[in-house]
Design a protein around this motif. Structure first.
Motif, PDB file in Angstrom:
ATOM      1  N   UNK A  93       0.836  -1.205   0.000  1.00 46.74           N
ATOM      2  CA  UNK A  93       0.000   0.000   0.000  1.00 46.74           C
ATOM      3  C   UNK A  93       0.865   1.247   0.000  1.00 46.74           C
ATOM      4  N   UNK A  94       0.419   2.215  -0.757  1.00 45.12           N
ATOM      5  CA  UNK A  94       1.011   3.550  -0.668  1.00 45.12           C
ATOM      6  C   UNK A  94      -0.113   4.478  -0.199  1.00 45.12           C
ATOM      7  N   UNK A  95       0.236   5.464   0.622  1.00 42.07           N
ATOM      8  CA  UNK A  95      -0.795   6.365   1.158  1.00 42.07           C
ATOM      9  C   UNK A  95      -0.724   7.738   0.506  1.00 42.07           C
ATOM     10  N   UNK A  96      -1.931   8.318   0.349  1.00 40.95           N
ATOM     11  CA  UNK A  96      -2.002   9.721  -0.086  1.00 40.95           C
ATOM     12  C   UNK A  96      -2.162  10.502   1.207  1.00 40.95           C
ATOM     13  N   UNK A  97      -1.235  11.301   1.561  1.00 39.81           N
ATOM     14  CA  UNK A  97      -1.311  11.949   2.876  1.00 39.81           C
ATOM     15  C   UNK A  97      -2.179  13.201   2.814  1.00 39.81           C
ATOM     16  N   UNK A  98      -3.472  13.003   2.485  1.00 46.96           N
ATOM     17  CA  UNK A  98      -4.359  14.160   2.304  1.00 46.96           C
ATOM     18  C   UNK A  98      -5.143  14.499   3.567  1.00 46.96           C
ATOM     19  N   UNK A  99      -5.113  13.629   4.564  1.00 48.03           N
ATOM     20  CA  UNK A  99      -5.943  13.854   5.754  1.00 48.03           C
ATOM     21  C   UNK A  99      -7.383  13.493   5.427  1.00 48.03           C
ATOM     22  N   UNK A 100      -8.248  13.474   6.473  1.00 47.06           N
ATOM     23  CA  UNK A 100      -9.640  13.065   6.236  1.00 47.06           C
ATOM     24  C   UNK A 100     -10.338  13.988   5.249  1.00 47.06           C
ATOM     25  N   UNK A 101     -11.086  13.403   4.338  1.00 42.47           N
ATOM     26  CA  UNK A 101     -11.864  14.188   3.377  1.00 42.47           C
ATOM     27  C   UNK A 101     -13.335  13.978   3.726  1.00 42.47           C
ATOM     28  N   UNK A 102     -14.014  15.079   4.062  1.00 41.46           N
ATOM     29  CA  UNK A 102     -15.401  14.989   4.547  1.00 41.46           C
ATOM     30  C   UNK A 102     -16.399  15.216   3.413  1.00 41.46           C
ATOM     31  N   UNK A 103     -16.140  16.198   2.572  1.00 39.60           N
ATOM     32  CA  UNK A 103     -17.053  16.492   1.458  1.00 39.60           C
ATOM     33  C   UNK A 103     -17.216  15.242   0.597  1.00 39.60           C
ATOM     34  N   UNK A 104     -18.448  14.989   0.182  1.00 42.40           N
ATOM     35  CA  UNK A 104     -18.679  13.808  -0.655  1.00 42.40           C
ATOM     36  C   UNK A 104     -17.919  13.933  -1.980  1.00 42.40           C
ATOM     37  N   UNK A 105     -17.826  15.153  -2.487  1.00 41.12           N
ATOM     38  CA  UNK A 105     -17.077  15.360  -3.727  1.00 41.12           C
ATOM     39  C   UNK A 105     -15.581  15.303  -3.418  1.00 41.12           C
ATOM     40  N   UNK A 106     -14.891  14.378  -4.048  1.00 36.05           N
ATOM     41  CA  UNK A 106     -13.457  14.239  -3.809  1.00 36.05           C
ATOM     42  C   UNK A 106     -12.707  15.413  -4.451  1.00 36.05           C
ATOM     43  N   UNK A 107     -11.823  16.025  -3.717  1.00 31.83           N
ATOM     44  CA  UNK A 107     -11.033  17.144  -4.261  1.00 31.83           C
ATOM     45  C   UNK A 107      -9.564  16.963  -3.907  1.00 31.83           C
ATOM     46  N   UNK A 108      -9.264  17.136  -2.610  1.00 31.35           N
ATOM     47  CA  UNK A 108      -7.845  17.094  -2.235  1.00 31.35           C
ATOM     48  C   UNK A 108      -7.260  15.693  -2.374  1.00 31.35           C
ATOM     49  N   UNK A 109      -8.102  14.673  -2.307  1.00 28.23           N
ATOM     50  CA  UNK A 109      -7.533  13.329  -2.466  1.00 28.23           C
ATOM     51  C   UNK A 109      -7.139  13.090  -3.926  1.00 28.23           C
ATOM     52  N   UNK A 110      -7.855  13.731  -4.853  1.00 28.82           N
ATOM     53  CA  UNK A 110      -7.500  13.603  -6.276  1.00 28.82           C
ATOM     54  C   UNK A 110      -6.080  14.116  -6.513  1.00 28.82           C
ATOM     55  N   UNK A 111      -5.796  15.321  -6.038  1.00 29.01           N
ATOM     56  CA  UNK A 111      -4.463  15.883  -6.319  1.00 29.01           C
ATOM     57  C   UNK A 111      -3.363  15.120  -5.560  1.00 29.01           C
ATOM     58  N   UNK A 112      -3.695  14.564  -4.400  1.00 28.57           N
ATOM     59  CA  UNK A 112      -2.690  13.748  -3.701  1.00 28.57           C
ATOM     60  C   UNK A 112      -2.444  12.434  -4.435  1.00 28.57           C
ATOM     61  N   UNK A 113      -3.513  11.875  -4.993  1.00 27.39           N
ATOM     62  CA  UNK A 113      -3.330  10.649  -5.795  1.00 27.39           C
ATOM     63  C   UNK A 113      -2.418  10.950  -6.981  1.00 27.39           C
ATOM     64  N   UNK A 114      -2.631  12.132  -7.590  1.00 23.38           N
ATOM     65  CA  UNK A 114      -1.765  12.512  -8.715  1.00 23.38           C
ATOM     66  C   UNK A 114      -0.309  12.563  -8.268  1.00 23.38           C
ATOM     67  N   UNK A 115      -0.076  13.148  -7.097  1.00 19.98           N
ATOM     68  CA  UNK A 115       1.313  13.295  -6.627  1.00 19.98           C
ATOM     69  C   UNK A 115       1.974  11.917  -6.467  1.00 19.98           C
ATOM     70  N   UNK A 116       1.243  10.949  -5.937  1.00 16.70           N
ATOM     71  CA  UNK A 116       1.829   9.614  -5.756  1.00 16.70           C
ATOM     72  C   UNK A 116       2.064   8.960  -7.123  1.00 16.70           C
ATOM     73  N   UNK A 117       1.089   9.089  -8.013  1.00 20.49           N
ATOM     74  CA  UNK A 117       1.220   8.437  -9.328  1.00 20.49           C
ATOM     75  C   UNK A 117       2.385   9.015 -10.119  1.00 20.49           C
TER      76      UNK A 117
END
Ligand code: M6R
Length: 349
Positions: free
Chosen positions: A136-160
């Motif tokens: 496993x690799x982690x996206x260190x975005x912290x908890x995302x509360x909004x149903x619409x994903x935003x900050x996790x998208x850009x963190x996923x990009x950074x890992x990829x």
């Protein structure tokens, strides 16, 4: 807890320079390195749903460019019933913010059963997918509360991106470039008021088309998904080069077309798509580089982002699209953080 922001989604959009920065920090050093080389595999298969799928698509362009290993991206919900041959020489990268999405989990499990190595990319440590994967690799975005994903998208990009360049001899140079992204994201966020003004002009539209090509194609898909899910405006994301094969029939003065068009390898091509839209009296909102005079001339509205290496454009161009959807949904008085019919985690098939 919303830190002075009206909604979690807005807070999370504004957190991105920090969350992307935190994620990059986790991957700049080689400590995270996997006990295998991505190039050892016969092929890489990326499986994900929704926004995570869009991140996977961006990742596939980077991997095709730098790894020279065949890379495929599939919706996990399609993979499950599609008889895709998978075996021991395949690496499956399963991407999921929550790590609980049923389709993604079951696809990863079935690939694992067939002998593939499963590497997951999750935001929630200890989630089911995290536990069920080989690595496993982690996206260190912290908890995302909004149903619409935003900050996790850009963190996923950074890992990829980090993964795609991990084997290059001049990897450090690429990671240095990546490290300049958070600062540029700040600059884009500094334009939020202007983006809001543009967005509100379109709040009463019923339909919108989002176009992009190459790395901006997944960004267009992501922008359209954001608009659909929180504002309930019908938006379709499409590869710009495919417009002439059908969607062009939709274009008239009532169809706003948002074009993601940074100055990259397909810039000229996308400009001619813009001309085609204008000929049919469609109105063009473009998201491109901020000093682009040609774009200023052909667009009803131009949302500018700082000029950046073409590889890194998705980090910047997605932000105006997130904000565009947010401001429209908020203007319409909708429940931005909890849109109707949607749940943050989809644990049903
Ligand atoms: O937790 P996951 O990344 O596996 O979730 C996948 C999708 O359900 C998710 O991205 C969904 O599309 C979001 N609501 C998009 O904003």
């Amino acid at each position: 807890e919303r830190g002075g922001f009206k909604h979690f989604m807005l807070k999370e959009i504004f957190e991105q320079p920090r969350t992307v920065g935190d994620t990059i920090k986790g991957y700049v050093s080689r400590d995270y390195l996997l006990p295998f080389n991505l190039r050892d595999f016969r092929r890489i298969l990326i499986l994900a749903c929704g926004t995570s799928y869009h991140a996977g698509l961006v990742g596939s362009y980077w991997m095709n460019k730098y790894l020279q290993t065949p890379v495929e991206v599939m919706y996990a919900s399609e993979f499950r019933y599609a008889d895709v041959p998978v075996g021991e020489r395949d690496l499956v990268i399963a991407i999921s913010q929550s790590g609980e999405t049923a389709d993604t989990r079951y696809s990863a499990l079935s690939a694992k059963e067939k002998g593939a190595t499963v590497l997951s990319l999750v935001n929630v440590m200890g989630s089911a997918l995290d536990r069920e994967s080989d690595y496993t690799l982690y996206t260190h975005a912290g908890p995302e509360i909004g149903v619409a994903a935003t900050k996790t998208f850009t963190s996923q990009l950074a890992v990829l991106y980090s993964l795609a360049v991990s084997h290059l001899p001049d990897r450090d140079r690429f990671m240095e470039k990546l490290s300049s992204v958070p600062h540029m994201m700040e600059e884009v966020l500094g334009e939020a008021e202007q983006i809001k003004k543009v967005a509100l002009k379109y709040a009463n539209r019923k339909n919108m088309l989002y176009l992009g090509r190459y790395l901006s194609y997944p960004v267009a898909l992501e922008g359209a998904l954001k608009l659909k899910e929180i504002s309930y405006i019908h938006a379709e994301g499409y590869p710009a080069g495919e417009m002439k094969h059908g969607p062009i029939a939709l274009i008239d003065e009532n169809m706003p077309v948002l074009v993601v068009v940074p100055r990259d390898r397909v810039y000229e091509k996308v400009l001619s798509n813009i001309e085609e839209v204008l000929t049919r009296r469609g109105s063009v909102i473009s998201v491109g580089f901020r000093d682009d005079e040609t774009l200023t001339k052909v667009s009803k509205d131009l949302i500018g982002v700082p000029e950046v290496d073409e590889d890194l454009t998705p980090f910047l161009t997605v932000i105006p699209l997130q904000l565009f959807a947010y401001y429209i949904a908020d203007h319409l008085g909708l429940d931005v953080d909890q849109p109707r019919n949607l749940a943050k985690t989809v644990t049903v098939e």
